[in-house]
Design an enzyme around this catalytic site. Sequence first.
Site, PDB file in Angstrom:
ATOM      1  N   HIS A 186      23.779   3.631 -18.132  1.00 26.28           N
ATOM      2  CA  HIS A 186      23.958   4.349 -19.386  1.00 26.28           C
ATOM      3  C   HIS A 186      22.639   4.929 -19.874  1.00 26.28           C
ATOM      4  CE1 HIS A 186      22.612   0.294 -20.555  1.00 26.28           C
ATOM      5  NE2 HIS A 186      22.069   0.888 -21.614  1.00 26.28           N
ATOM      6  N   HIS A 232      21.706  -3.045 -17.628  1.00 34.24           N
ATOM      7  CA  HIS A 232      21.307  -4.399 -18.025  1.00 34.24           C
ATOM      8  C   HIS A 232      22.047  -5.440 -17.193  1.00 34.24           C
ATOM      9  CE1 HIS A 232      19.489  -2.419 -21.407  1.00 34.24           C
ATOM     10  NE2 HIS A 232      20.649  -2.028 -21.879  1.00 34.24           N
ATOM     11  N   GLN A 259      19.491   3.655 -17.552  1.00 35.60           N
ATOM     12  CA  GLN A 259      19.182   2.230 -17.384  1.00 35.60           C
ATOM     13  C   GLN A 259      20.451   1.414 -17.211  1.00 35.60           C
ATOM     14  OE1 GLN A 259      18.455   0.912 -21.951  1.00 35.60           O
ATOM     15  NE2 GLN A 259      17.135   2.583 -21.223  1.00 35.60           N
ATOM     16  N   ARG A 285      15.226   0.182 -15.641  1.00 35.30           N
ATOM     17  CA  ARG A 285      15.246   1.645 -15.631  1.00 35.30           C
ATOM     18  C   ARG A 285      15.579   2.152 -14.243  1.00 35.30           C
ATOM     19  NH1 ARG A 285      10.136   1.060 -18.154  1.00 35.30           N
ATOM     20  NH2 ARG A 285      10.331   1.012 -20.423  1.00 35.30           N
ATOM     21  N   GLU A 342      26.243  -4.609 -24.789  1.00 37.68           N
ATOM     22  CA  GLU A 342      25.984  -3.969 -26.068  1.00 37.68           C
ATOM     23  C   GLU A 342      27.121  -3.023 -26.417  1.00 37.68           C
ATOM     24  OE1 GLU A 342      23.064  -0.294 -24.832  1.00 37.68           O
ATOM     25  OE2 GLU A 342      22.274  -2.323 -24.608  1.00 37.68           O
TER      26      GLU A 342
END
Length: 315
Positions: free
Chosen positions: A170, A96, A94, A190, A113
């Site tokens: 990642h 972001h 996936q 995804r 993150e």
Amino acid sequence: MEPLFLKPVFQEKIWGGDQLHTVFGFDLPNDKIGEDWAISAHPHGVSVVENGPFKGWKLDKLWEEHKEVFGNPSEEVFPLLTKILDAADDLSVQVHPDDEYGLKHEGELGKTECWYVIDAKPGSKIVYGHNAETREELAEMIKDEEWNKLLRYVPVKKGDFFYVPSGTIHAIGSGILILETQQSSDTTYRVYDYDRKDDEGNTRELHIQQSIDVTTVPAISPYLEIQESRNGNSSIVTYLETEFFNVYEWDVAGQLSLKKTGAYTLMTVVDGYGNLVVNGQSYEVKAGSSCILPNDIESWMLEGEMKVIASTPGK
């Protein structure tokens, strides 16, 4: 003001397991719990305060109505989210979006993150980055499902730390238990999900065009300037200081005295047990305990044998 201890919010996942019970002692509804949203004001899983004058308050409401608890910040929404993830199976590959894309297309922040590896079975690995040199090459390799050629795999072990900025392709691999500190966002695109099916025989939705749009090309491997300072037998490790969050490890062996470095501090015990002492009041903490230290707590002490991952809002 007391520390704000928070009730965990559990999220069932196709790749989840039972380590949140076996390792942390949480009472789980089933053995497919993939995530403990330990500190969250996100609408998909809001933490509730378990103690003190704000007992029973939801974190989003507390942020909205009592900004003074957090030092009167300017952000409309609580900006951080702390999770513990149990990857009994591989997570999807996936990526972001950043804030600009996320706010424009999803109506919420992007998602940068970072991961602290609490534990990992021998041979565990993650997907961390890709090998495409251009966006056109990225699109072609995704279309042709050349995953082994496209994806970069990195072995992991207990105690590793990874920074995962928005735009990074990642995936957490099976057998890994992770503490994740992230922006308060639940937007995930995804790229690939191993063609697996859920209990009803359906494959999960992919987001190919969005993934191509937001992926950083070529991939960037962030350089981490990790610093450690000793305090007797204990130590403080500084993993990251960024615009999104600052992340630290407090390794407690006996005692560790700390002072606030941000408007408020989030902390989760990932191993061991002991006490958090604030203004002469002692609070028992153990692996899985999470709390927020509000703005008016200037200093505190940790006693015992434990490892804590802490974070403060970004610079």
